[in-house]
Design a protein around this motif. Structure first.
Motif, PDB file in Angstrom:
ATOM      1  N   GLN B 174       0.921  -1.332  -0.027  1.00  0.00           N
ATOM      2  CA  GLN B 174      -0.024  -0.140   0.054  1.00  0.00           C
ATOM      3  C   GLN B 174       0.835   1.476  -0.007  1.00  0.00           C
ATOM      4  OE1 GLN B 174      -2.453  -0.541   3.456  1.00  0.00           O
ATOM      5  NE2 GLN B 174      -3.689  -2.034   2.472  1.00  0.00           N
ATOM      6  N   SER B 175       1.848   1.146   0.982  1.00  0.00           N
ATOM      7  CA  SER B 175       2.777   2.499   0.907  1.00  0.00           C
ATOM      8  C   SER B 175       3.660   2.664  -0.106  1.00  0.00           C
ATOM      9  CB  SER B 175       3.462   2.548   2.251  1.00  0.00           C
ATOM     10  OG  SER B 175       4.441   1.387   2.398  1.00  0.00           O
ATOM     11  N   GLY B 176       4.025   1.482  -0.926  1.00  0.00           N
ATOM     12  CA  GLY B 176       5.030   1.555  -1.997  1.00  0.00           C
ATOM     13  C   GLY B 176       6.357   1.751  -1.610  1.00  0.00           C
ATOM     14  N   THR B 177       6.611   1.654  -0.360  1.00  0.00           N
ATOM     15  CA  THR B 177       8.221   1.672   0.091  1.00  0.00           C
ATOM     16  C   THR B 177       8.388   0.515   0.833  1.00  0.00           C
ATOM     17  OG1 THR B 177       7.559   3.052   1.891  1.00  0.00           O
ATOM     18  CG2 THR B 177       8.618   3.774   0.135  1.00  0.00           C
ATOM     19  N   TRP B 178       9.540   0.019   0.728  1.00  0.00           N
ATOM     20  CA  TRP B 178      10.125  -1.277   1.515  1.00  0.00           C
ATOM     21  C   TRP B 178      10.185  -0.829   2.835  1.00  0.00           C
ATOM     22  CZ3 TRP B 178      13.993  -3.728  -2.356  1.00  0.00           C
ATOM     23  CH2 TRP B 178      13.324  -4.383  -3.416  1.00  0.00           C
ATOM     24  N   MET B 179      10.100  -1.822   3.925  1.00  0.00           N
ATOM     25  CA  MET B 179      10.332  -1.506   5.279  1.00  0.00           C
ATOM     26  C   MET B 179      11.861  -1.248   5.440  1.00  0.00           C
ATOM     27  SD  MET B 179       7.699  -3.378   7.465  1.00  0.00           S
ATOM     28  CE  MET B 179       6.052  -3.218   7.267  1.00  0.00           C
ATOM     29  N   MET B 180      12.652  -1.762   4.621  1.00  0.00           N
ATOM     30  CA  MET B 180      14.196  -1.418   5.047  1.00  0.00           C
ATOM     31  C   MET B 180      14.212   0.060   4.688  1.00  0.00           C
ATOM     32  SD  MET B 180      15.838  -3.504   1.795  1.00  0.00           S
ATOM     33  CE  MET B 180      17.333  -2.568   1.769  1.00  0.00           C
TER      34      MET B 180
END
Lengths: 181, 304, 192
Positions: B174-180
């Motif tokens: 959803q947010s489009g960014t990886w958590m790293m």
């Protein structure tokens, strides 16, 4: 199906192929020949490309290297280590000392002929054999395994009494454990 | 009926996939180490040969019931944790809808310890002093790396109010960014903990062949060693996939999965090749210094 | 170059003055021999250790003099101040070899005495130590004695590779084949 000759040969072929290409070698430095092994295993000669790699304990090992002379005291431990290894297992005798006593031919505490005490599949001659000849010995063992002729362990089981008699001649008061294979 | 059959088939296919990938990664690691040491090295499929040979070896060692159970525990733990890790985005692979539920991240954190504990029990029964030393070292090291690992996981769970891996993947989608990138400190903590989890050099104090004769497995030969090698490669796949899922947004197909996991796998491998082995207390102090510091920062990051 | 042996002569003189019936000799640089009887050895060693500062025991050894039917025991001690080696030598009867136990003077003599007891059969009454040192289950004569026939023992105990019974000296054959000559200094090692 299980009695099918072809199926059995295929299984045997695969088994022999994996056995010959994956030799876990017990690095048990009995004599001076152990100093050739670091050279054999490291970058210049690199025995790992043949699938030879070190195993730390006899339980995991397939291949026992007798690197040089064996005093009677070491022979006790070698026999125990050999019997702890799991089938199929192979032995390589290193250098003249294991073949005919070498320079210790008249020493009162080193044995002269290794294959009277444990079965030896391949001998590598020389004093000491260089890494090239060690690798040639590995190759020789591999071809024996591929042909299904490296049956030292089976020989040992069959002729256990004969081997025990020879061992007891040298090791007088040493309890030789009766293993049940 | 059919669905159950498909599920079982899919589970077996997942195990095979994990086994194959893990084995090839192990082979690649040996090859990479060899190339770095200026050797030719074994072929990439060498680990398969080793495992088949080990399975075809006779195994006649008996030290008691627990000794036979130890390797079984190890492989049970690996396979069970594999069943709870989504292999691809939104579920499993090959008709297999994996067993994920809303609390599977917590479950996995527990399950990843189970194998080591089972091994410790099995190794303890053998009576080999090297095994005992290896087990002690392994459990101490586990105390070392589990704390930063759990801290980073807890940070993510509190921040995103989810304890399921699929939930984490959805948030990333959803947010489009990886958590790293969104939670860099949690990622750093987890990667540092992963170095210890893999038991590769410099954290190979458990299996150190030159010191404790391969530690817990020193009495295990033949088929048991084969079982442990298989369990190890499945477990490597589990860990890598879990990290990819949580931090790198998962994978939509197998190629993406392999690329991402292999890239992640290179961290412990390359770090290990260039570092000599730590002593036990050095390893534990290592984990309790920087990883713990980053773990605390990641917790603060999650709180504010 | 002639080296003066002043320190050595001084030590020899000191020992000569302290003990009767002792022969001392400054043999070479840093080395003094003292020949004593079996009973005197312990007092010489103690005197050298306490009064002259020969604190360090370097070695203890045994020599088999088969012809004169004696064992010779050698104690080598060293002084960190004068940097001299003092060899205290004594001869004991070979038929009934016994020597005073001295491991209370230097603890490391314990090990040397174990070795000499095992390899030469010299007994040290009152000496507490493991019976076995290097050999295990040894039932034959002590192996370092010169009358112990090693070859006979080896032929009795160990196996011979078939085809090697004659033990040919192949050196001359190889030399002839390759057209080389055995140098003179090496000829004395021929088995004939």
């Amino acid at each position: 199906m299980y009695n099918d000759k072809n199926a059995q040969t295929i299984v045997e072929y695969i088994q022999n192929f994996t056995r010959k290409n994956s030799l876990f070698m017990l690095a048990y430095g009995t004599g001076c020949g152990a100093i050739e092994l670091p050279a054999t295993l490291t970058s210049r000669y690199d025995a790992e490309r043949l699938g030879v790699r070190g195993a730390a304990t006899p339980r995991q090992a397939d291949l026992l290297l007798i690197t040089g002379y064996l005093s009677t005291k070491t022979l006790k431990r070698v026999i125990r280590v050999y019997e702890q290894m799991q089938d199929p297992k192979y032995v390589i005798g290193f250098g003249s000392c294991t073949i005919n006593g070498g320079m210790y031919w008249d020493s009162y505490n080193t044995i002269k002929l290794l294959d009277k005490y444990i079965p030896v599949d391949v001998y590598i001659n020389g004093c000491m054999p260089r890494p090239e000849s060690v690798i040639a010995g590995f190759k020789e063992l591999q071809s024996l395994i591929a042909a299904g002729k490296a049956d030292g362990a089976a020989k040992y089981k069959e002729n256990l009494e004969w081997y025990r008699e020879n061992q007891k001649k040298v090791l007088k008061n040493w309890p030789l454990v009766e293993y049940n294979w | 009926m059919n669905t159950i059959l498909f599920e079982i088939l899919g589970a077996i296919a997942t195990i095979l996939l994990a086994f194959t990938v893990g084995m090839f990664y192990g082979g690649a690691r040996r090859k990479i180490i060899a190339r770095i040491q200026n050797r030719v090295g074994p072929p990439v499929y060498q680990n398969f040969i080793d495992v088949i040979k080990l399975y075809s070896k006779e195994t006649s060692i008996h030290h008691g019931a627990m000794q036979h159970m130890g390797p079984v525990f190890a492989i049970t733990a690996s396979v069970t944790s594999l069943m709870f890790v989504p292999v691809l985005n939104g579920g499993g692979w090959f008709w297999f809808d994996n067993l994920s539920f809303s609390g599977d991240l917590i479950f996995l954190v527990y399950m990843m310890v189970f194998g080591s504990l089972g091994m410790a029990l099995g190794a303890g029964q053998t009576g080999n002093p090297n095994s005992a030393i290896g087990v002690t070292r392994g459990l101490s090291q586990m105390v070392g790396y589990e704390i930063p690992f759990v801290m980073s996981m807890v940070a993510l769970m509190t921040q995103f109010h989810t304890t399921s891996i699929t939930g984490m993947m959805e948030i990333q989608a959803q947010s489009g960014t990886w958590m790293m990138f969104s939670n860099p400190f949690a990622f750093i903590t987890a990667v540092l903990a992963m170095l210890g989890m893999f038991h590769y050099s410099p954290f190979d104090i458990v299996h150190a062949p030159a010191e404790v004769a391969s530690g817990p497995v020193s009495e295990f030969g033949g088929k048991y060693l084969g079982l442990m090698m298989s369990s190890g490669s499945i477990f490597a796949f589990v860990k890598l996939t879990l990290f990819v899922n949580v931090f790198m947004g998962g994978a939509s197909n197998l190629i993406e999965l392999v690329v991402k996991t292999f890239a992640l796998y290179m961290i412990p491998v390359l770090y290990g090749v260039t570092s000599p082995r730590y002593r036990t207390e050095q390893a534990i102090t290592y984990f309790w210094k920087w990883p713990l510091f980053f773990g605390v920062i990641s917790l603060l990051w999650a709180a504010f | 170059m002639e080296t003066s042996l002043i320190k050595e002569e001084l030590l020899a003189q000191q020992l000569q003055n302290a003990f009767e019936n002792i022969v001392t000799e400054a043999v070479r640089k840093d080395t003094v021999f003292a020949y004593a009887s079996k009973e005197q050895v312990s007092s010489i060693l103690l005197y050298a250790k306490e009064k002259l500062g020969y604190k360090s025991l370097a070695h203890m050894s045994c020599i088999d003099w088969l012809e004169s039917d004696e064992f010779e025991l050698v104690y080598i001690i060293w002084s960190p101040e004068t940097k001299l080696n003092l060899f205290v030598k004594t001869r004991i009867d070979r038929q009934n070899p016994e020597m005073e136990n001295m491991d209370m003077i230097w603890r490391q003599l314990n090990t040397y005495q174990r070795e000499i007891r095992e390899m030469f059969g010299v007994e040290f009454p009152g000496f507490v130590g493991e019976k076995e040192f290097i050999l295990e289950d040894w039932e034959d004569a002590p192996p370092m004695r010169r009358d112990f026939d090693t070859l006979e023992y080896v032929n009795d105990t160990f196996f011979e590779r078939e085809g090697r019974e004659d033990k040919q000296d192949v050196r001359e054959r190889i030399a002839k084949r390759s057209g080389e000559e055995i140098p003179d200094f090496a000829k004395k090692y021929s088995r004939e």
